[in-house]
Design a protein around this motif. Structure first.
Motif, PDB file in Angstrom:
ATOM      1  N   ASN A  72     -16.142 -56.050  10.274  1.00 25.43           N
ATOM      2  CA  ASN A  72     -17.032 -55.939  11.424  1.00 25.43           C
ATOM      3  C   ASN A  72     -17.140 -54.496  11.922  1.00 25.43           C
ATOM      4  OD1 ASN A  72     -18.637 -57.633  13.378  1.00 25.43           O
ATOM      5  ND2 ASN A  72     -17.320 -56.577  14.838  1.00 25.43           N
TER       6      ASN A  72
ATOM      7  N   LYS B  82     -19.129 -52.632   9.470  1.00 25.73           N
ATOM      8  CA  LYS B  82     -20.484 -53.208   9.403  1.00 25.73           C
ATOM      9  C   LYS B  82     -20.952 -53.377   7.962  1.00 25.73           C
ATOM     10  CE  LYS B  82     -21.297 -53.397  13.865  1.00 25.73           C
ATOM     11  NZ  LYS B  82     -21.339 -54.687  14.576  1.00 25.73           N
TER      12      LYS B  82
ATOM     13  N   GLY C  82     -22.541 -57.058  10.403  1.00 30.24           N
ATOM     14  CA  GLY C  82     -23.250 -56.256   9.412  1.00 30.24           C
ATOM     15  C   GLY C  82     -24.411 -56.982   8.757  1.00 30.24           C
TER      16      GLY C  82
END
Length: 206
Positions: free
Chosen positions: A40, A43, A144
């Protein structure tokens, strides 16, 4: 007969929750949370990795222990990674059950079978996850994969088509990789640390 079947079903679930399993569950939660956090932050557009610990517990303990792990994973990830994860908790439960029952039937004993498991989990995520993404978040989750959704939107697709397109691209990659990594990790766990309900993985001797 119905009582006996129900009793056997409950006994089967209870058998999964040994002391070893209760130790494995937080390990699985930590593995999922750390993997999801890294993905996360960076991304990465084609990965979530939030189900890694869930699938690992499915292999090492069983489907119901994995389902419970999935609940804990999304509660923690909702606080530490992204609040949108809370809405996807039913998916984690479904992943754990699917991976656990397929593991019991030998679907983690060959690499090609592990790929099939990953695709099955991906299909579950597509069917259950796309409606949540659209109805709860308008197609934007802050992960992402939003970049993939944006790409499809830029081609003129409506929000439903864009989100479904994104899941069709991202989920197979993420879930197949998740299943393979979980199998490789499980293969290296010493047998003495496994509950008796552990499945055979990549031809591990029982």
């Amino acid at each position: 007969m119905a009582e006996r079947t129900e009793s056997g079903f409950v006994a089967g679930i209870s058998r999964e929750f040994t002391t070893q399993t209760w130790v494995l569950i937080p390990v699985g939660v930590a593995l999922s949370v750390v993997a999801a956090y890294v993905v996360n932050v960076v991304k990465v557009p084609f990965l979530y990795m939030d189900a890694l610990g869930v699938v690992l517990v499915a292999l090492l303990a069983g489907p119901w222990a994995a389902a419970l792990t999935g609940v804990f994973v999304n509660v923690v990830e909702g606080f530490l990674v992204n609040p949108t994860f809370w809405a996807y908790t039913p998916l984690q439960v479904a992943f754990g059950l699917a991976a656990g029952y397929m593991a019991r039937r030998g679907w983690f004993r060959r690499y090609w079978k592990v790929v099939v498991v990953g695709l099955v989990i991906a299909a579950i995520s597509i069917v259950m996850g796309a409606p949540i993404t659209v109805l709860a978040f308008g197609g934007v989750t802050g992960t992402g994969s939003d970049a993939v959704t944006t790409f499809f939107r830029a081609t003129g697709a409506n929000i439903w088509s864009a989100v479904v397109g994104q899941t069709l691209v991202v989920e197979p990659i993420d879930k197949v990789l998740t299943a393979l990594l979980a199998a490789l990790i499980a293969k290296r766990v010493p047998r003495r640390y496994m509950p008796e309900t552990a499945a055979s993985v990549l031809d591990r001797e029982s």
